[in-house]
Design an enzyme around this catalytic site. Sequence first.
Site, PDB file in Angstrom:
ATOM      1  N   LYS A 125     133.433  -1.646  63.219  1.00  0.00           N
ATOM      2  CA  LYS A 125     134.721  -2.324  63.339  1.00  0.00           C
ATOM      3  C   LYS A 125     135.289  -2.250  64.758  1.00  0.00           C
ATOM      4  O   LYS A 125     136.366  -2.776  65.015  1.00  0.00           O
ATOM      5  CB  LYS A 125     135.706  -1.741  62.322  1.00  0.00           C
ATOM      6  CG  LYS A 125     135.288  -1.982  60.878  1.00  0.00           C
ATOM      7  CD  LYS A 125     136.269  -1.381  59.894  1.00  0.00           C
ATOM      8  CE  LYS A 125     135.828  -1.568  58.450  1.00  0.00           C
ATOM      9  NZ  LYS A 125     134.626  -0.805  58.090  1.00  0.00           N
ATOM     10  N   LYS A 160     142.363  -2.076  56.315  1.00  0.00           N
ATOM     11  CA  LYS A 160     141.213  -1.271  55.897  1.00  0.00           C
ATOM     12  C   LYS A 160     141.016  -0.122  56.870  1.00  0.00           C
ATOM     13  O   LYS A 160     141.381  -0.224  58.054  1.00  0.00           O
ATOM     14  CB  LYS A 160     139.953  -2.132  55.810  1.00  0.00           C
ATOM     15  CG  LYS A 160     139.643  -2.962  57.053  1.00  0.00           C
ATOM     16  CD  LYS A 160     138.521  -3.953  56.782  1.00  0.00           C
ATOM     17  CE  LYS A 160     138.316  -4.893  57.977  1.00  0.00           C
ATOM     18  NZ  LYS A 160     137.263  -5.891  57.707  1.00  0.00           N
ATOM     19  N   ARG A 210     126.716 -12.280  54.778  1.00  0.00           N
ATOM     20  CA  ARG A 210     126.004 -11.217  55.484  1.00  0.00           C
ATOM     21  C   ARG A 210     124.787 -11.844  56.162  1.00  0.00           C
ATOM     22  O   ARG A 210     123.912 -12.399  55.496  1.00  0.00           O
ATOM     23  CB  ARG A 210     125.589 -10.108  54.520  1.00  0.00           C
ATOM     24  CG  ARG A 210     124.530  -9.127  55.033  1.00  0.00           C
ATOM     25  CD  ARG A 210     124.907  -8.402  56.305  1.00  0.00           C
ATOM     26  NE  ARG A 210     126.154  -7.671  56.212  1.00  0.00           N
ATOM     27  CZ  ARG A 210     126.247  -6.409  55.802  1.00  0.00           C
ATOM     28  NH1 ARG A 210     125.157  -5.762  55.421  1.00  0.00           N
ATOM     29  NH2 ARG A 210     127.422  -5.816  55.773  1.00  0.00           N
ATOM     30  N   ARG A 224     127.978 -13.474  49.863  1.00  0.00           N
ATOM     31  CA  ARG A 224     128.493 -12.542  48.863  1.00  0.00           C
ATOM     32  C   ARG A 224     129.859 -13.042  48.403  1.00  0.00           C
ATOM     33  O   ARG A 224     130.800 -13.091  49.187  1.00  0.00           O
ATOM     34  CB  ARG A 224     128.585 -11.137  49.452  1.00  0.00           C
ATOM     35  CG  ARG A 224     127.248 -10.630  50.008  1.00  0.00           C
ATOM     36  CD  ARG A 224     127.407  -9.377  50.827  1.00  0.00           C
ATOM     37  NE  ARG A 224     128.299  -9.591  51.959  1.00  0.00           N
ATOM     38  CZ  ARG A 224     128.739  -8.607  52.751  1.00  0.00           C
ATOM     39  NH1 ARG A 224     128.383  -7.362  52.528  1.00  0.00           N
ATOM     40  NH2 ARG A 224     129.536  -8.877  53.759  1.00  0.00           N
ATOM     41  N   ARG A 232     137.265  -8.307  47.844  1.00  0.00           N
ATOM     42  CA  ARG A 232     136.122  -7.573  48.377  1.00  0.00           C
ATOM     43  C   ARG A 232     134.833  -8.197  47.875  1.00  0.00           C
ATOM     44  O   ARG A 232     134.616  -8.300  46.668  1.00  0.00           O
ATOM     45  CB  ARG A 232     136.204  -6.107  47.993  1.00  0.00           C
ATOM     46  CG  ARG A 232     137.470  -5.423  48.499  1.00  0.00           C
ATOM     47  CD  ARG A 232     137.611  -4.030  47.959  1.00  0.00           C
ATOM     48  NE  ARG A 232     137.646  -4.015  46.506  1.00  0.00           N
ATOM     49  CZ  ARG A 232     137.587  -2.915  45.768  1.00  0.00           C
ATOM     50  NH1 ARG A 232     137.495  -1.739  46.362  1.00  0.00           N
ATOM     51  NH2 ARG A 232     137.637  -2.986  44.461  1.00  0.00           N
ATOM     52  N   ASP A 272     129.049  -9.698  59.341  1.00  0.00           N
ATOM     53  CA  ASP A 272     129.809 -10.318  58.262  1.00  0.00           C
ATOM     54  C   ASP A 272     130.633 -11.458  58.842  1.00  0.00           C
ATOM     55  O   ASP A 272     131.350 -11.274  59.840  1.00  0.00           O
ATOM     56  CB  ASP A 272     130.733  -9.297  57.590  1.00  0.00           C
ATOM     57  CG  ASP A 272     129.951  -8.177  56.921  1.00  0.00           C
ATOM     58  OD1 ASP A 272     128.774  -8.389  56.582  1.00  0.00           O
ATOM     59  OD2 ASP A 272     130.523  -7.086  56.736  1.00  0.00           O
ATOM     60  N   GLU A 280     132.793  -8.108  61.097  1.00  0.00           N
ATOM     61  CA  GLU A 280     132.189  -6.799  61.337  1.00  0.00           C
ATOM     62  C   GLU A 280     130.783  -6.980  61.877  1.00  0.00           C
ATOM     63  O   GLU A 280     130.117  -7.979  61.603  1.00  0.00           O
ATOM     64  CB  GLU A 280     132.131  -5.949  60.054  1.00  0.00           C
ATOM     65  CG  GLU A 280     133.459  -5.474  59.542  1.00  0.00           C
ATOM     66  CD  GLU A 280     133.326  -4.455  58.405  1.00  0.00           C
ATOM     67  OE1 GLU A 280     132.212  -3.911  58.215  1.00  0.00           O
ATOM     68  OE2 GLU A 280     134.323  -4.211  57.723  1.00  0.00           O
ATOM     69  N   ASN A 282     127.595  -4.520  61.492  1.00  0.00           N
ATOM     70  CA  ASN A 282     127.149  -3.291  60.840  1.00  0.00           C
ATOM     71  C   ASN A 282     125.893  -2.757  61.520  1.00  0.00           C
ATOM     72  O   ASN A 282     124.865  -3.440  61.568  1.00  0.00           O
ATOM     73  CB  ASN A 282     126.863  -3.568  59.359  1.00  0.00           C
ATOM     74  CG  ASN A 282     128.131  -3.941  58.611  1.00  0.00           C
ATOM     75  OD1 ASN A 282     128.859  -3.080  58.142  1.00  0.00           O
ATOM     76  ND2 ASN A 282     128.410  -5.237  58.534  1.00  0.00           N
TER      77      ASN A 282
END
Length: 313
Positions: A125, A160, A210, A224, A232, A272, A280, A282
């Site tokens: 993040k 978050k 993703r 997703r 979420r 994402d 994001e 990851n």
Amino acid sequence: MKLNVAVQMDPIERINIKGDSTFALMLEAQARGHSLAVYTPDTLSQRDGIVSAQVRPVTVQDVEGDHVKAGAESRTDLSGFDVVLLRQDPPFDMAYVTTTHMLERIHPKTLVVNDPFHVRNAPEKILVTEFPDLMPATLITRDRVEIEAFRAEHGDVVMKPLYGNGGAAVFKVSRQDPNFGSLYDLFASLSREPWVVQHFLPKVSEGDKRIILVDGVAAGAVNRVPQPGDIRSNMVRGGAAKPTDLSPREREICERIGPTLRDKGLLFTGIDVIDGHLTEINVTSPTGLRAIKRLGGPDLAAQIWDAIEEKRR
């Protein structure tokens, strides 16, 4: 080329192999003739410059309930491995950070994937904020006045934890939400870390994509879709995996960030994207390999191992 591979991961007996990307990587490594061993991060030690762990040799098979056979555990110098996969799940806390300091001692003679220096210095993040023009409006802070000003400007926001994962403690907060004060107090009592506050993207209901990049190149994706009544989309939170292709905007995002990821030694990353906005990057333990393959996409575990083997030549 046969490689001696160690995997730093959570206890292998407890993983859900159906969706576990680490397991997909292990199956592919074994199919290529590489030897496999596992250890958990709590067994890492550093003494007189030697980094070791309690390592177990393993063989794996894609059979639920009988997916691993492990040999005897022994303390082993990790510099004797050709490759170490850094694959334990977050939280990205000081325990996690400490493992990256230790693994940095053996990298790059032993190839650590992903590069532990940049895993430590580019948490998901924060790394993403290097590309503000690709992101929704984003604030990182603990300061209540700043958060309230951001809400007043942008209306609905998502809050978050900065170092959270898996969709835990992610909240949508409206401009006039009467629960904001209590939510702020709760967050403040649980952690000393800042929060990420982002402009809410309503099209998250259509999916949070993703995208997997291998050595900085877009390789595959899964969309997703959140459950009704939830924002979420994480599959561990009930998000439904759907096949997808990349839009021109998503390809542009990947082309922009790819060179940075490659330069940092972040060989396996998952980004994402919601409604054309990067949210994001990851780098710690990205997932999605098995879902992408199951939905008819490419075998990304094979592509990742192609890249690893090329670096070990």
